[in-house]
Design an enzyme around this catalytic site. Structure first.
Site, short mmCIF file in Angstrom:
data_model
loop_
_atom_site.label_atom_id
_atom_site.label_comp_id
_atom_site.label_asym_id
_atom_site.label_seq_id
_atom_site.Cartn_x
_atom_site.Cartn_y
_atom_site.Cartn_z
N GLN A 1 0.86 -1.18 0.00
CA GLN A 1 0.00 0.00 0.00
C GLN A 1 0.90 1.23 0.00
OE1 GLN A 1 -3.75 -0.67 0.35
NE2 GLN A 1 -2.70 -2.49 -0.44
N GLY B 1 -11.71 2.72 4.14
CA GLY B 1 -10.73 1.86 3.49
C GLY B 1 -9.85 2.59 2.50
N HIS B 2 -8.90 1.84 1.94
CA HIS B 2 -7.92 2.44 1.03
C HIS B 2 -8.56 2.90 -0.28
CE1 HIS B 2 -6.87 -1.89 -0.58
NE2 HIS B 2 -8.13 -1.56 -0.79
N ASN B 3 -8.00 3.96 -0.83
CA ASN B 3 -8.40 4.53 -2.13
C ASN B 3 -9.78 5.19 -2.10
OD1 ASN B 3 -6.02 3.31 -3.07
ND2 ASN B 3 -7.13 1.50 -3.81
N SER C 1 -11.89 1.93 -2.36
CA SER C 1 -12.08 2.42 -3.73
C SER C 1 -13.49 2.90 -4.02
CB SER C 1 -11.68 1.34 -4.75
OG SER C 1 -10.33 0.96 -4.58
#
Length: 360
Positions: free
Chosen positions: A214, A255-257, A275
């Site tokens: 990441q 969460g990521h993105n 995402s």
């Protein structure tokens, strides 16, 4: 009522001064010099307190209040007892908040009060870190290499600011928070225990579940507020972004993105998978879960405890599991209720159904 032991108020104000500050009208000028020392709800208020009324649900409390003054709209003015001074306001609660912000300005920021202004002797600050004037670093906080912190910012006790993090001016980073791989704008408020920039939940889910590096960042724009215990993962390739003016409650996981637009409101315990995208002015009720790669349009609203697996068009209101337009959701619930009532599903259990008989 407000606790003066934790939030000492400013000196008392006359009703004439309060009317001017809140843009309200003091109906009876003979009360102009009556002094107000604090704020309280209708049922707890005394003669030196200001309260407000704008919901008929609290009519009994208004009828029996001992408040010295009450902010109320013209519509309900006649309901105020004769011994209570009336401050007529178009939006009583907005006017009440305006005075509360004046009276208890210290309550607007998550200060712990455990350290004096300046750098605490037990703080650890790397020699390459750059701190502007009037930065406060409370006891046992750790500032890593190449960190930059703007003037007026407070780093709470025990917080860890990892290498390379940039924090703007007039921010509050709550006690015990941990920031890494992050760029923080001005006037960002983080309550205790926030964790920003840890790696996202990225794996190739097969066999031994191979971890995906990441390598993105978290970018938090100006005037964002994060509740206690909120966690925001850094992006995998692109950044995780929280838009200007967004307010996030306690214990929210992002969460990521993820990209969150400007001036969104996210209530406690929401979970936002990787995402996904929220537009501007989106509102999520408590405990909403949203699937990855979903797009929530500008101004959309999602009811509490909903599960969202599909994108939501701008301006729509959705709810339920799985979430759908609220009108559809309500019709379905009503239809199921009618079906259950018609089938006799609520009849008593059979007399011979004694499986739990004698159980303690």
């Amino acid at each position: 009522m407000a606790s003066t032991s934790f939030f000492p108020p400013r000196p008392s104000s006359t009703l004439a001064e309060i009317a001017s500050l809140t843009k309200a009208t003091l109906v009876d000028a003979s009360y102009a010099e009556h002094r107000i020392t604090g704020l309280a709800s209708l049922d707890e208020a005394g003669p030196m307190h200001l309260s407000f009324f704008e919901n008929l649900r609290y009519s009994d409390e208004l009828a029996n209040t001992r408040a010295g003054a009450c902010l109320v709209s013209e519509r309900f003015e006649g309901r105020v007892p004769s011994h209570v001074a009336v401050l007529r306001a178009r939006r009583p609660f907005h006017a009440f908040v305006a005075y509360a912000r004046h009276l208890y300005s210290d309550a607007l920021r998550p200060h712990t009060g455990v350290g004096a202004p300046g750098i605490a002797p037990t703080a650890v600050i790397h020699e390459t870190a750059k701190l502007e004037d009037e930065v406060t670093v409370e006891p046992l906080a750790v500032i890593g290499p190449d960190v930059e912190i703007g003037s007026g910012t407070v780093i709470g006790a025990g917080a860890v600011i990892a290498a390379g993090v940039k924090i703007g001016r007039d921010c509050d980073i709550g006690a015990g928070s941990h920031l890494q791989h992050a760029l923080i704008g001005n006037n960002v408020l983080m309550h205790p225990g926030c964790h920003i920039g840890q790696d996202g939940f990225g794996f190739i889910f097969a066999g031994q579940h191979t971890k995906v590096p990441q390598t993105g960042r978290v970018i938090i724009q100006h005037d964002v507020e994060l509740g206690a215990g909120t966690t925001i993962d850094r992006g995998s390739l692109r950044d995780t972004v929280i838009g200007e003016g967004t307010k996030i409650d306690n214990q929210v996981q992002i969460g990521h993105n993820v990209t969150i637009g400007r001036h969104c409101v996210i209530a406690a315990k929401c979970g936002l998978a990787g995402s996904l995208t929220l537009g501007d002015n989106v509102a999520l009720g408590a405990m909403v879960g949203i699937n990855n790669h979903v797009v929530i349009g500008d101004g959309a609203q999602v009811a509490a405890m909903s599960g969202v697996k599909d994108s939501i068009p701008a301006g729509e209101r959705w709810g339920g599991i799985f979430a759908r337009p609220t009108r559809t959701w309500f019709r379905e619930m009503l239809a199921v209720r009618r079906l259950a009532e018609g089938s006799g599903a609520e009849t008593a259990a059979r007399p011979d159904d004694d499986r739990d008989e004698g159980r303690g």
